[in-house]
Each structure stands twice: as C-alpha cells, then as structure tokens.
Design a protein around this motif. Structure first.
Motif, PDB file in Angstrom:
ATOM      1  N   ARG A  17      67.341 -41.099  72.343  1.00  0.00           N
ATOM      2  CA  ARG A  17      68.560 -41.581  73.058  1.00  0.00           C
ATOM      3  C   ARG A  17      69.681 -40.918  72.079  1.00  0.00           C
ATOM      4  NH1 ARG A  17      68.210 -43.632  78.036  1.00  0.00           N
ATOM      5  NH2 ARG A  17      70.162 -44.681  77.505  1.00  0.00           N
ATOM      6  N   THR A  18      70.928 -40.687  72.779  1.00  0.00           N
ATOM      7  CA  THR A  18      72.172 -40.247  72.113  1.00  0.00           C
ATOM      8  C   THR A  18      73.024 -41.168  72.070  1.00  0.00           C
ATOM      9  OG1 THR A  18      71.752 -37.814  72.355  1.00  0.00           O
ATOM     10  CG2 THR A  18      73.638 -38.322  71.847  1.00  0.00           C
ATOM     11  N   ARG A  19      73.833 -41.399  71.023  1.00  0.00           N
ATOM     12  CA  ARG A  19      74.712 -42.786  70.722  1.00  0.00           C
ATOM     13  C   ARG A  19      76.058 -42.143  70.321  1.00  0.00           C
ATOM     14  NH1 ARG A  19      69.540 -44.750  69.730  1.00  0.00           N
ATOM     15  NH2 ARG A  19      69.001 -46.377  71.265  1.00  0.00           N
ATOM     16  N   ALA A  20      77.163 -42.765  70.755  1.00  0.00           N
ATOM     17  CA  ALA A  20      78.507 -42.328  69.945  1.00  0.00           C
ATOM     18  C   ALA A  20      79.045 -43.909  69.914  1.00  0.00           C
ATOM     19  CB  ALA A  20      79.111 -41.534  70.797  1.00  0.00           C
ATOM     20  N   VAL A  21      79.689 -44.112  68.633  1.00  0.00           N
ATOM     21  CA  VAL A  21      80.469 -45.167  68.330  1.00  0.00           C
ATOM     22  C   VAL A  21      81.771 -44.931  67.917  1.00  0.00           C
ATOM     23  CG1 VAL A  21      80.490 -47.092  66.600  1.00  0.00           C
ATOM     24  CG2 VAL A  21      78.560 -46.779  68.080  1.00  0.00           C
ATOM     25  N   VAL A  22      82.781 -45.707  68.258  1.00  0.00           N
ATOM     26  CA  VAL A  22      84.232 -45.493  67.714  1.00  0.00           C
ATOM     27  C   VAL A  22      84.662 -46.706  67.126  1.00  0.00           C
ATOM     28  CG1 VAL A  22      86.680 -44.867  68.506  1.00  0.00           C
ATOM     29  CG2 VAL A  22      84.703 -43.905  69.837  1.00  0.00           C
ATOM     30  N   LEU A  23      84.932 -46.648  66.038  1.00  0.00           N
ATOM     31  CA  LEU A  23      85.636 -47.772  65.125  1.00  0.00           C
ATOM     32  C   LEU A  23      87.055 -47.553  64.901  1.00  0.00           C
ATOM     33  CD1 LEU A  23      82.871 -48.521  62.295  1.00  0.00           C
ATOM     34  CD2 LEU A  23      82.940 -49.327  64.637  1.00  0.00           C
ATOM     35  N   ARG A  47      62.461 -31.817  66.392  1.00  0.00           N
ATOM     36  CA  ARG A  47      63.003 -30.454  65.926  1.00  0.00           C
ATOM     37  C   ARG A  47      63.914 -30.079  67.266  1.00  0.00           C
ATOM     38  NH1 ARG A  47      58.480 -30.145  62.918  1.00  0.00           N
ATOM     39  NH2 ARG A  47      58.834 -29.225  60.720  1.00  0.00           N
ATOM     40  N   ILE A  48      64.820 -29.219  67.264  1.00  0.00           N
ATOM     41  CA  ILE A  48      65.568 -28.822  67.986  1.00  0.00           C
ATOM     42  C   ILE A  48      64.838 -27.700  69.157  1.00  0.00           C
ATOM     43  CG2 ILE A  48      67.814 -27.785  68.665  1.00  0.00           C
ATOM     44  CD1 ILE A  48      68.949 -28.916  66.624  1.00  0.00           C
ATOM     45  N   GLY A  49      64.780 -27.979  70.515  1.00  0.00           N
ATOM     46  CA  GLY A  49      64.130 -26.895  71.133  1.00  0.00           C
ATOM     47  C   GLY A  49      65.089 -26.271  72.264  1.00  0.00           C
ATOM     48  N   ASP A  50      66.017 -27.018  72.701  1.00  0.00           N
ATOM     49  CA  ASP A  50      67.056 -26.734  73.667  1.00  0.00           C
ATOM     50  C   ASP A  50      68.536 -27.028  73.224  1.00  0.00           C
ATOM     51  OD1 ASP A  50      68.828 -26.114  75.892  1.00  0.00           O
ATOM     52  OD2 ASP A  50      67.425 -26.715  77.197  1.00  0.00           O
ATOM     53  N   ALA A  51      69.357 -26.248  72.471  1.00  0.00           N
ATOM     54  CA  ALA A  51      70.655 -26.735  72.080  1.00  0.00           C
ATOM     55  C   ALA A  51      71.453 -27.060  73.051  1.00  0.00           C
ATOM     56  CB  ALA A  51      71.261 -25.614  71.131  1.00  0.00           C
ATOM     57  N   ARG A  52      71.409 -26.311  74.196  1.00  0.00           N
ATOM     58  CA  ARG A  52      72.061 -26.613  75.451  1.00  0.00           C
ATOM     59  C   ARG A  52      72.178 -27.963  75.910  1.00  0.00           C
ATOM     60  NH1 ARG A  52      73.012 -22.161  79.986  1.00  0.00           N
ATOM     61  NH2 ARG A  52      73.937 -21.164  78.243  1.00  0.00           N
ATOM     62  N   ALA A  53      70.812 -28.349  75.975  1.00  0.00           N
ATOM     63  CA  ALA A  53      70.512 -29.896  76.565  1.00  0.00           C
ATOM     64  C   ALA A  53      71.247 -30.867  75.426  1.00  0.00           C
ATOM     65  CB  ALA A  53      68.999 -30.001  76.853  1.00  0.00           C
ATOM     66  N   ILE A  54      70.746 -30.479  74.345  1.00  0.00           N
ATOM     67  CA  ILE A  54      71.350 -31.500  73.103  1.00  0.00           C
ATOM     68  C   ILE A  54      73.024 -31.609  73.445  1.00  0.00           C
ATOM     69  CG2 ILE A  54      71.843 -31.901  70.779  1.00  0.00           C
ATOM     70  CD1 ILE A  54      68.844 -30.465  70.497  1.00  0.00           C
ATOM     71  N   ALA A  55      73.580 -30.374  73.692  1.00  0.00           N
ATOM     72  CA  ALA A  55      75.058 -30.498  73.848  1.00  0.00           C
ATOM     73  C   ALA A  55      75.482 -31.327  75.047  1.00  0.00           C
ATOM     74  CB  ALA A  55      75.507 -28.926  73.824  1.00  0.00           C
ATOM     75  N   GLU A  56      74.487 -31.558  75.910  1.00  0.00           N
ATOM     76  CA  GLU A  56      75.204 -32.016  77.123  1.00  0.00           C
ATOM     77  C   GLU A  56      75.042 -33.495  76.877  1.00  0.00           C
ATOM     78  OE1 GLU A  56      72.686 -30.300  80.371  1.00  0.00           O
ATOM     79  OE2 GLU A  56      73.554 -28.558  80.460  1.00  0.00           O
ATOM     80  N   ILE A  58      75.327 -35.051  74.007  1.00  0.00           N
ATOM     81  CA  ILE A  58      76.002 -35.423  72.986  1.00  0.00           C
ATOM     82  C   ILE A  58      77.420 -35.503  73.938  1.00  0.00           C
ATOM     83  CG2 ILE A  58      77.876 -34.689  71.292  1.00  0.00           C
ATOM     84  CD1 ILE A  58      75.366 -33.354  70.046  1.00  0.00           C
ATOM     85  N   GLY A  59      77.887 -34.527  74.895  1.00  0.00           N
ATOM     86  CA  GLY A  59      79.072 -34.681  75.702  1.00  0.00           C
ATOM     87  C   GLY A  59      79.221 -35.938  76.464  1.00  0.00           C
ATOM     88  N   GLU A  60      78.151 -36.142  77.016  1.00  0.00           N
ATOM     89  CA  GLU A  60      78.040 -37.485  77.751  1.00  0.00           C
ATOM     90  C   GLU A  60      78.221 -38.594  77.064  1.00  0.00           C
ATOM     91  OE1 GLU A  60      75.011 -39.440  81.187  1.00  0.00           O
ATOM     92  OE2 GLU A  60      74.786 -37.412  80.631  1.00  0.00           O
ATOM     93  N   ALA A  61      77.412 -38.714  76.029  1.00  0.00           N
ATOM     94  CA  ALA A  61      77.881 -40.041  75.234  1.00  0.00           C
ATOM     95  C   ALA A  61      79.012 -40.202  74.735  1.00  0.00           C
ATOM     96  CB  ALA A  61      76.984 -40.049  74.106  1.00  0.00           C
ATOM     97  N   VAL A  62      79.915 -38.986  74.054  1.00  0.00           N
ATOM     98  CA  VAL A  62      81.215 -38.884  73.684  1.00  0.00           C
ATOM     99  C   VAL A  62      82.280 -39.465  74.664  1.00  0.00           C
ATOM    100  CG1 VAL A  62      82.863 -37.465  72.764  1.00  0.00           C
ATOM    101  CG2 VAL A  62      80.657 -37.483  71.783  1.00  0.00           C
ATOM    102  N   ARG A  63      82.052 -38.789  76.105  1.00  0.00           N
ATOM    103  CA  ARG A  63      82.919 -39.243  77.207  1.00  0.00           C
ATOM    104  C   ARG A  63      82.815 -40.619  77.520  1.00  0.00           C
ATOM    105  NH1 ARG A  63      80.831 -33.939  78.885  1.00  0.00           N
ATOM    106  NH2 ARG A  63      79.401 -34.994  80.090  1.00  0.00           N
ATOM    107  N   GLU A  64      81.528 -40.998  77.351  1.00  0.00           N
ATOM    108  CA  GLU A  64      81.515 -42.626  77.721  1.00  0.00           C
ATOM    109  C   GLU A  64      82.543 -43.326  76.550  1.00  0.00           C
ATOM    110  OE1 GLU A  64      78.125 -46.239  78.247  1.00  0.00           O
ATOM    111  OE2 GLU A  64      77.557 -44.230  78.433  1.00  0.00           O
ATOM    112  N   GLN A 175      79.660 -26.980  71.047  1.00  0.00           N
ATOM    113  CA  GLN A 175      79.593 -26.766  72.318  1.00  0.00           C
ATOM    114  C   GLN A 175      80.117 -27.924  73.338  1.00  0.00           C
ATOM    115  OE1 GLN A 175      75.955 -25.128  73.182  1.00  0.00           O
ATOM    116  NE2 GLN A 175      76.267 -25.404  75.661  1.00  0.00           N
ATOM    117  N   ALA A 176      79.733 -29.194  72.599  1.00  0.00           N
ATOM    118  CA  ALA A 176      80.195 -30.350  73.478  1.00  0.00           C
ATOM    119  C   ALA A 176      81.819 -30.874  73.305  1.00  0.00           C
ATOM    120  CB  ALA A 176      79.520 -31.713  72.984  1.00  0.00           C
ATOM    121  N   GLY A 177      82.538 -29.866  72.510  1.00  0.00           N
ATOM    122  CA  GLY A 177      84.016 -30.115  72.426  1.00  0.00           C
ATOM    123  C   GLY A 177      84.002 -31.005  71.044  1.00  0.00           C
ATOM    124  N   LEU A 178      83.237 -31.201  70.198  1.00  0.00           N
ATOM    125  CA  LEU A 178      83.420 -31.854  68.840  1.00  0.00           C
ATOM    126  C   LEU A 178      83.568 -30.911  67.669  1.00  0.00           C
ATOM    127  CD1 LEU A 178      81.096 -34.953  69.173  1.00  0.00           C
ATOM    128  CD2 LEU A 178      83.614 -34.934  69.560  1.00  0.00           C
TER     129      LEU A 178
END
Length: 397
Positions: A17-23, A47-56, A58-64, A175-178
């Motif tokens: 799971r990828t999670r983002a929190v704003v305080l 270990r990282i296998g697909d950086a693009r999938a990880i970026a996607e 991260i981007g989805e969790a951050v947008r939420e 890549q996710a804009g962060l």
C-alpha cells in the motif's frame, strides 16, 4: 496574531500500500489535514521493479491527500526501507596538546571525522545518529560543550542505503510531481510518531512489519544503536497459508485476514473454518487450529531473527522500554504474544501520538510510519523558519 500554519507531508511507498498524510502544525498544535491511500505496484521482494508503477501509486495517494486537505502538495518527506538498509558504527576524534574548554567547533569536527567511514560500492549515508561523546576517555557525554579536556571523540551510528534504490525511489516521487524534502528510514519515522523519551530511556525496539520485510530500530536512551532489515514480512505468512492449504494467494490472504491468529488456543481447536473453493468444487472445512499453527510457526521464525539482531547490540536481550510493532502486517491477532514469548519483552502496537482530528479508521499501526514522515516534514520546515527568523534578527536587529 496566531502562529502561521506549517504543512507537513509524508509519503510511505510500501510494497503493498502507498499512503500519504498531510499535517497542519500551528504552534504546538498538530492536526490531521488530509490523507490518501492506494494499492502499490512495481515492487519485487521489497526492491524496486517498476519505477513508473511506483510513481503512479505515489501520484494517486498524493492526489487523494490533496483533495481531502484542500491544499496543493509540491513536496514531501519520503520513506525508505527494505532489504537494502544497513547500519555501521563510526568513531572520530582528536587530541590536543593542552587542556581547554570544548566548544561547538570541536563537536562539529569530531562528528565530521566519525562520519568518514568507507562505504561499500552502491552504499550511501541515509542518517548519521549521534550516540555519545567521550572526553579524555570518559564516555557517556551527550553534550561535551563547556567541558575541559585534551581529547574529544564522537561515537555515531550510520544508517546506510542502496544508492541506486534511493535514486530510483526519489526519481519516482519526482515523476509523480513531488520534490523530496528528505528520505527517512521508515522505522525511525514510526518511532518519531509513537515513541516518547520515557519509552526510549530503558531501551526500546520498534519493528515495522510490512508485506515483504520487517525493518527495525533499537534505541538506548536518546541514541539509535541499531538499524536493520529482515526479508520476512506479511506476504510470507500468506504464501505459507496458500502452500499448505492448497489455495490461491488471493484466497489465502482473505482467510488470513478473516480467521488468522498467530497463537493456537482452545477456541481454535474447537472451531472450523471454510476454505474458498474454485468454481465447480465444494468448499472444504479445516480446524482453525491448522491455520493458527501455520501462522505461529512463521511468526516464531520472524521473532527469532529479530532476537538475533537485538543480541548484536544488547547481549542480555532485555529492553525495559519493550518492543513496539507497527506496519500493515503487525495487527495479526496473537503476534504480540509470540513476540513476547520469543523476545522476553513486553510488546505492544505503536500508534501515532499527539495528532488531533486523527480518525478512528486510521487507528491502525499501518499508518504510524507515514504519520511520522509527515511530522518529520513539519519539523524540518519549523527549523528552517526558525533559522531564517534568527538570520533576519541578526541582520536587521
């Protein structure tokens, strides 16, 4: 006039799971402003296998998180962990010709020398954690400034990480804009969120159990004395259930979450559970005790490995502050009981402390790490603001 709000953002790109929190931090008040979560992709055995999938992800969790906090997010503190983490010790010092009072320049010099440790190829320094100083051979000083002596030495713990993994992870966040404010070892972030000084005073271990690995830190007082990673996480429990019971990984995960317990008890011996069956086949029932036995065996192995790591820095194996479990796989019923039996220390789940508006739905140890990352982000911004304010005062009076 009220204190200006500081926004702290943390991102935990886990293998499941990828999670983002704003305080939102205003003065001494910390409250949850927003959060986001999504399924992770792109990881292979921590270990990282697909950086693009990880970026996607991260981007989805951050947008939420942006949507719930109603602010734009441009930067964050990023969590790092897994099998490529290591820990080394450093020592550096000097000896003078005459006795004098030690000052900040002396402290900076010996810490810089202690950090000069030859690292293996593809290793980078993630954290330098001060353990203690010695003055004229007398150890145990936390702050030697103002002491008189002819020699000063610093002892540090160095948390290291794979340079390649770090660069790819940071690149995925970019890549996710962060923009990445800093990368922090995940159990250290979790400890920042759920441990206080009184917890650390007698020695405490925090174990962050994720899907693919269990990352851990050990503190003695204010000092980090060990950082380590074990390649055994919640996914291994699921694989055991699937293999022994002859069901799919998806069904095994569902059975583990619904009926799993890492300790066999009288109730488990008396009850049956129904296993999912493929189309056209009748479901079959097994004693719940069989499932508990599978999980108990793997849990005992996990904590035997944890104990082996603990004995590297604590030969007695005793921690008066106990053992704290967090991470998505840590909430399995009975896991704390197995840890106590193997480690001989009181064990409990670690949840974030001191955050207002924290909803009951997030009272889960899976959210402790990302809460700590967001707290770390806010603290970095507070210190930067204090430095700029101090500089303004010096220049303009």
């Amino acid at each position: 006039m009220g204190a200006k709000t500081i926004w702290g953002v943390g991102v935990d790109a886990g293998s499941e799971r990828t999670r983002a929190v704003v305080l939102a931090v205003s003065g001494d008040v910390v409250r949850l402003a927003g959060y986001g979560e999504t399924a992770s992709q792109g990881w292979t055995r921590s270990r990282i296998g697909d950086a693009r999938a990880i970026a996607e992800a991260i981007g989805e969790a951050v947008r939420e998180a942006e949507r719930t906090a109603q602010i734009p997010i441009g930067s964050a503190v990023l969590g790092a962990g897994g099998a490529t983490v290591g820990c080394a010790s450093g020592r550096g010092g000097y000896e003078d010709d005459y006795r004098r009072k030690l000052n900040q320049e002396d402290v900076n010099l010996v810490i810089e020398r202690a950090a000069h440790v030859q690292l293996d190829e593809d290793r980078m320094l993630l954290h330098l954690c001060l353990r203690e100083f010695s003055v004229d051979g007398r150890r145990g000083f936390r702050d030697p400034r103002g002491q008189s002596g002819v020699s000063l030495h610093a002892y540090v713990s160095l948390v290291t990480f794979s340079t390649q993994e770090h660069d790819v992870l940071v690149g995925a966040a970019n890549q996710a804009g962060l923009a990445v404010e800093e990368t922090v070892y995940e159990p250290m972030a979790a400890a920042y969120a759920c441990l206080r000084a009184e917890h650390r005073r007698g020695g405490v271990m925090l174990v962050d159990i994720g899907a693919e690995s269990a990352d851990l830190v050990v503190y003695a007082g204010d000092s980090l004395v060990l950082a380590s990673s074990i390649e055994l996480g919640g996914a291994r429990f699921t694989e055991d259930v699937a293999r022994v019971l002859g069901i799919t990984l998806r069904d095994a995960e569902a059975v583990k979450l619904q009926h799993g317990c890492a300790v066999r008890d009288a109730e488990a011996a008396r009850s049956l559970i129904e296993l999912p069956a493929p189309p056209g086949r009748l479901p079959r029932a097994i004693p719940r005790e069989d499932l508990s036995f599978i999980l108990e065996c793997r849990a005992e192995q996990l904590f035997r490995w944890v104990r082996r790591e603990l004995l590297r820095v604590c030969p007695e194996g005793k921690l008066f502050g106990g053992v704290v479990l967090c991470g998505g796989a840590s909430r399995m019923p009975g896991l704390c009981d197995v840890a106590e039996a193997v480690l001989g220390c009181e064990t409990y789940l670690g949840l974030p402390l001191g955050i207002g508006d924290w909803p009951p739905a997030l009272n889960h140890p899976a959210w402790t790490t990302v809460a700590g990352l967001a707290m770390y982000s806010a603290r970095l911004k507070q210190r930067d603001r204090e430095r700029r304010r101090s500089l303004f005062s010096r220049v303009f009076g």
